[in-house]
Design an enzyme around this catalytic site. Structure first.
Site, PDB file in Angstrom:
ATOM      1  N   GLY A  27     -15.853  25.581 -21.852  1.00  0.00           N
ATOM      2  CA  GLY A  27     -15.093  24.684 -20.976  1.00  0.00           C
ATOM      3  C   GLY A  27     -13.787  25.313 -20.560  1.00  0.00           C
ATOM      4  N   MET A  28     -13.014  24.535 -19.811  1.00  0.00           N
ATOM      5  CA  MET A  28     -11.704  25.004 -19.360  1.00  0.00           C
ATOM      6  C   MET A  28     -10.651  24.548 -20.349  1.00  0.00           C
ATOM      7  SD  MET A  28     -12.101  26.770 -16.609  1.00  0.00           S
ATOM      8  CE  MET A  28     -10.471  26.897 -15.886  1.00  0.00           C
ATOM      9  N   GLY A  29      -9.838  25.503 -20.837  1.00  0.00           N
ATOM     10  CA  GLY A  29      -8.686  25.135 -21.657  1.00  0.00           C
ATOM     11  C   GLY A  29      -7.463  25.092 -20.767  1.00  0.00           C
ATOM     12  N   ALA A  30      -6.282  24.986 -21.372  1.00  0.00           N
ATOM     13  CA  ALA A  30      -5.055  25.037 -20.572  1.00  0.00           C
ATOM     14  C   ALA A  30      -4.958  26.439 -19.968  1.00  0.00           C
ATOM     15  CB  ALA A  30      -3.854  24.749 -21.457  1.00  0.00           C
ATOM     16  N   PHE A  31      -5.006  26.506 -18.641  1.00  0.00           N
ATOM     17  CA  PHE A  31      -4.784  27.758 -17.893  1.00  0.00           C
ATOM     18  C   PHE A  31      -5.833  28.838 -18.141  1.00  0.00           C
ATOM     19  CE2 PHE A  31      -0.747  26.068 -19.656  1.00  0.00           C
ATOM     20  CZ  PHE A  31      -0.427  25.290 -18.562  1.00  0.00           C
ATOM     21  N   GLY A  32      -7.056  28.480 -18.532  1.00  0.00           N
ATOM     22  CA  GLY A  32      -8.050  29.539 -18.714  1.00  0.00           C
ATOM     23  C   GLY A  32      -9.429  29.010 -19.052  1.00  0.00           C
ATOM     24  N   VAL A  34     -12.845  29.093 -21.330  1.00  0.00           N
ATOM     25  CA  VAL A  34     -13.155  29.367 -22.736  1.00  0.00           C
ATOM     26  C   VAL A  34     -14.661  29.557 -22.910  1.00  0.00           C
ATOM     27  CG1 VAL A  34     -12.951  28.533 -25.115  1.00  0.00           C
ATOM     28  CG2 VAL A  34     -11.184  27.947 -23.445  1.00  0.00           C
ATOM     29  N   ASP A 141       1.533  18.212 -25.794  1.00  0.00           N
ATOM     30  CA  ASP A 141       0.319  17.861 -25.043  1.00  0.00           C
ATOM     31  C   ASP A 141      -0.804  17.478 -25.999  1.00  0.00           C
ATOM     32  OD1 ASP A 141      -1.181  17.459 -22.727  1.00  0.00           O
ATOM     33  OD2 ASP A 141      -1.978  19.493 -22.753  1.00  0.00           O
TER      34      ASP A 141
END
Length: 357
Positions: A27-32, A34, A141
């Site tokens: 999936g998408m993490g913060a700013f990247g 994964v 967050d």
């Protein structure tokens, strides 16, 4: 020189060292993006996060540097740990961390949690926060999707990309709205570790209820929903609001009384309600701390004051006010990565000597 292999994931090129195989998108993490992968050196499954174009702007370079420094510094059982880091030939940065099977968001959407799991998860969140806060770090967050859990119910807090120093002039538009503390919404400055306690309280309530406690559609609606349950903030809290527009808005709201939480959480233990009441307090200075929460009656089954460590030293935030060009951040980043690998090599050498290899 490490050998790199390329793979296409969701139309994104993953360029990783040949040490890793079996890439699968997570999936998408913060700013990247994964991916999970197999570490052929340790035979463990890992998570690899690609930071895309980290040197494209000074802001992104600084944010990536901050996350790297935090991952290197924070070493605790309830905080995600770094197992490798590298810069690819295309100059993307990859963070490699341990892989946990799921996260709290997925767990909460799949089934109700039993009492002992709620207790154990909250205990681990608070144990992690006690350590993080003692290092002078505010997560900012905290939400169910960045609280990772494995099949043994071990829990780790991740995604420190937004984390900031405990700074009296913090500025604000950060955590996902449902879990955002009122002082972030209201003052746009002056917040501290207490914002994480509020977020943890919202997560605790969601574990008890199975659905978000304050599902606001926007900032105004969010604050209105909070006051429906917790009443109008006390005057001394309202008077800390820095923005005139926000102050006008808050004063225009109808006066509301705080509702007893036991009426909303009818199946929860009295001790769970008591702890939640202490976490969801408008005045940050009156909110319970992570250390105090660990000693609360509700967490008694797991509380062990001899096994709830604090950080050995405060995190060094001196770089955080620096306004540097990309090339300087890049040099600093390379230096941090070299330092990480040299330290790892030193540890391995010590291990080999100790085991007589």
């Amino acid at each position: 020189m490490a050998e790199f292999v390329r793979a296409q994931i969701f139309g994104t090129t993953f360029e990783i060292t040949s040490r890793y195989s079996d890439l699968q998108p997570v999936g998408m993490g913060a700013f990247g993006l994964v991916c999970s992968a197999r570490d052929q050196l340790t035979n463990q499954n890992v998570a690899i996060k690609k930071i895309m174009k980290p040197f494209s702007t000074p802001v992104l370079a600084k944010r990536t540097y901050r996350e790297l420094k935090l991952l290197k510094h924070l070493k605790h059982e309830n905080v995600i740990s770094l197992s490798d880091i590298f810069i690819s030939p295309l100059e993307d940065i990859y963070f490699v961390t341990e892989l946990l099977g799921t996260d709290l968001h997925r767990l909460l959407t799949s089934r109700p949690l039993e009492k002992q799991f709620i207790q154990y998860f909250l205990y681990q969140i608070m144990r992690g926060l006690k350590y993080v806060h003692s290092a002078g770090v505010v997560h900012r967050d905290l939400k169910p999707s960045n609280i990772l859990v494995n099949e043994n119910c071990d829990l780790k807090i991740c995604d420190f990309g937004l984390a900031r120093i405990q700074d009296p002039q913090m500025t604000g538009y950060v955590s996902t709205r449902y879990y955002r503390a009122p002082e972030i919404m209201l003052t746009w400055q002056k917040y501290d570790v207490e914002v994480d306690i509020w977020s943890a309280g919202c997560i605790f309530a969601e574990m008890l209820e199975g659905k978000p406690l304050f599902p606001g559609k926007d900032h105004v609606n969010q604050f209105s929903i909070i006051t429906e349950l917790l009443g109008t903030p006390p005057d001394d809290v309202i008077n800390t609001i820095a923005s005139e527009n926000t102050l006008r808005f808050v004063k225009s709201l109808p006066k509301r009384e705080r509702q007893p939480l036991k009426n909303k959480f009818k199946n929860a233990d009295p001790s769970a309600i008591d702890l939640l009441e202490r976490m969801l307090v408008f005045d940050p200075k009156k909110r319970i701390t992570a250390t105090e929460a660990l000693a609360h009656e509700y967490l008694t089954p797991y509380h062990d004051p001899t096994d709830e460590p604090i950080a050995e030293e405060k995190f060094d935030w001196s770089f955080n006010d620096a306004d540097l060009p990309v090339d300087t951040w890049k040099i600093m980043m390379y230096s941090e990565i070299l330092d990480y690998h040299n330290a790892e090599a030193g540890m391995q050498q010590m291990d080999d000597q100790f085991t007589g290899q």
